[in-house]
Design an enzyme around this catalytic site. Structure first.
Site, mmCIF file in Angstrom:
data_model
loop_
_atom_site.group_PDB
_atom_site.id
_atom_site.type_symbol
_atom_site.label_atom_id
_atom_site.label_comp_id
_atom_site.label_asym_id
_atom_site.label_seq_id
_atom_site.Cartn_x
_atom_site.Cartn_y
_atom_site.Cartn_z
ATOM 1 N N ASP A 197 0.854 -1.183 0.000
ATOM 2 C CA ASP A 197 0.000 0.000 0.000
ATOM 3 C C ASP A 197 0.894 1.238 0.000
ATOM 4 O O ASP A 197 1.856 1.318 0.793
ATOM 5 C CB ASP A 197 -0.915 0.018 1.232
ATOM 6 C CG ASP A 197 -1.888 1.181 1.203
ATOM 7 O OD1 ASP A 197 -2.967 1.025 0.618
ATOM 8 O OD2 ASP A 197 -1.552 2.243 1.759
ATOM 9 N N ILE A 198 0.621 2.192 -0.891
ATOM 10 C CA ILE A 198 1.423 3.416 -0.950
ATOM 11 C C ILE A 198 1.074 4.289 0.259
ATOM 12 O O ILE A 198 -0.105 4.606 0.492
ATOM 13 C CB ILE A 198 1.159 4.181 -2.257
ATOM 14 C CG1 ILE A 198 1.519 3.308 -3.463
ATOM 15 C CG2 ILE A 198 1.955 5.482 -2.293
ATOM 16 C CD1 ILE A 198 1.171 3.930 -4.809
ATOM 17 N N GLU A 214 -4.674 2.361 -4.339
ATOM 18 C CA GLU A 214 -3.214 2.388 -4.244
ATOM 19 C C GLU A 214 -2.648 1.110 -3.640
ATOM 20 O O GLU A 214 -1.509 1.073 -3.174
ATOM 21 C CB GLU A 214 -2.758 3.601 -3.417
ATOM 22 C CG GLU A 214 -3.142 3.577 -1.948
ATOM 23 C CD GLU A 214 -4.507 4.175 -1.655
ATOM 24 O OE1 GLU A 214 -4.747 4.565 -0.508
ATOM 25 O OE2 GLU A 214 -5.349 4.241 -2.587
#
Length: 379
Positions: free
Chosen positions: A244-245, A287
């Site tokens: 996950d960004i 994301e």
């Protein structure tokens, strides 16, 4: 006495002539029989080839199959395939070979005169015939480096899907030319290949995120289901990583959604480059990304996840002359028939997601391994 001999000679001569005539007929019948047997054999081969192409919907495997079948049928030492990029529709991509100096695939524009010539001729052409047909053309140099003996158009519905390049031929009696029958044979194979490539490309597009070019979530779950079954039967480990960004929303809020898209595309590219060809990466949603690592245990999976995390952490993301610092958090789970016998793909991914949650909860920009004994971690 001489008259008697002459009279006896005439029947013998006639008999000999009749015998020779029968021999010639037998030879002709034998030759025709052999020709028909070869045609029947070749038709059976084409049927098997068609079945093989139809059953193979994996794009990379299909192209490899086309290459090897063409090599075997035409007795050449090598073959390459240019395939039209269906996403941009701007280039033909040499999918079977890479420019190892730049690690980029070789491309030629779809409007190259070579493509126009092949589409108009609708038949295989030698390199000399192509050169004579297009005159000065910058793409000729690319083709020449591939050492082509025959260039075969891959046509479907009057549309050029690609080009098959047959390379050096195993010649007999120094004759490396292709007979008319052989050219018809390779065109039949090319027609089957073109249909199969189109079908595989459509499946590829329907299962691929058009922005990041990673697989979609539903495709990832299908592959994961098969991988779990295989790992159980073969007593192997497989790993799932969820990424996950970190603080992704700030890129959209600060620089706009185009910047957010740039970050997503760049991160996806870095994830892909740090995986093996046998691994599968997907855009899970927003994301979030997932990766399936085949035949991989805990230590190896953690090394891969950490390598991806550090690569992104150290990468210089430049958008509109702005240098962005991007980090990701990750969670890792490993299937093990003895210690972590997951019952479904959902359970497997949820374990990696729980590891990701722990990474987020402990400061982000880190990788956490999900221990099977940990249960019911609440978000």
């Amino acid at each position: 006495m001489s008259r008697k001999k002459t009279a006896e000679t005439k029947p013998r001569t006639k008999a000999k002539a009749k015998e020779n005539s029968q021999t010639e007929v037998q030879k002709e019948v034998l030759e025709q029989t052999l020709q028909y047997e070869k045609k029947i054999y070749d038709l059976e081969q084409l049927l098997d080839i068609a079945k093989s192409f139809c059953q193979n919907l994996d794009f990379s495997n299909l192209l490899e199959s086309i290459v090897y079948i063409s090599m075997a049928q035409m007795h050449v030492l090598g073959a390459e395939i240019f395939v039209r990029d269906l996403i941009t529709n701007e280039n033909f991509i040499l999918e079977t070979e890479k420019d190892f100096m730049s690690e980029k695939k070789i491309t030629i524009p779809v409007n190259t005169p070579i493509a126009s010539l092949l589409l108009s001729e609708k038949k295989p052409l030698t390199f000399d015939e192509v050169k004579a047909g297009v005159g000065k053309c910058p793409q000729l140099e690319i083709f020449e480096k591939l050492n082509p003996t025959l260039i075969v158009p891959l046509i479907q519905k009057n549309h050029l899907n690609g080009m098959l390049i047959l390379q050096e031929r195993i010649s007999i009696d120094d004759d490396s030319s292709y007979s008319e029958y052989e050219q018809n044979q390779i065109m039949s194979i090319a027609s089957l290949a073109s249909v199969a490539i189109n079908n595989a490309a459509l499946l590829e597009m329907s299962s691929t995120d058009m922005m990041t070019h990673l697989k979609l979530k539903y495709y990832f779950f299908n592959i994961l289901t098969e991988a779990i079954d295989s790992a159980f039967l073969n007593s192997q480990n497989i790993a799932v990583i969820m990424f996950d960004i970190d603080f992704f929303k700030k890129f959209n809020d600060t620089y706009g959604h185009e910047c957010g898209d740039f970050v997503l595309i760049s991160v996806a590219d870095l994830i892909r480059k740090n995986l093996r060809d046998s691994d599968v990466a997907s855009r899970y949603g927003g994301e979030e990304f997932t990766a399936l690592l085949t035949d991989t245990g805990k230590e190896e999976a953690m090394v891969v996840a950490e390598r991806i995390r550090s690569t992104i952490n150290e990468h210089d993301f430049v958008y509109n002359n702005q240098h962005l610092h991007v980090t990701i958090s990750a969670g890792v789970s490993v299937f093990d028939a003895k210690t972590n016998l997951v019952s479904s793909p959902n359970e497997f991914v949820n374990q990696a997601d729980q590891g990701l949650y722990m990474s987020k909860n402990n400061g982000r920009n880190r990788v956490t391994f999900f221990e099977p004994k940990v249960k019911n971690v609440q978000k």
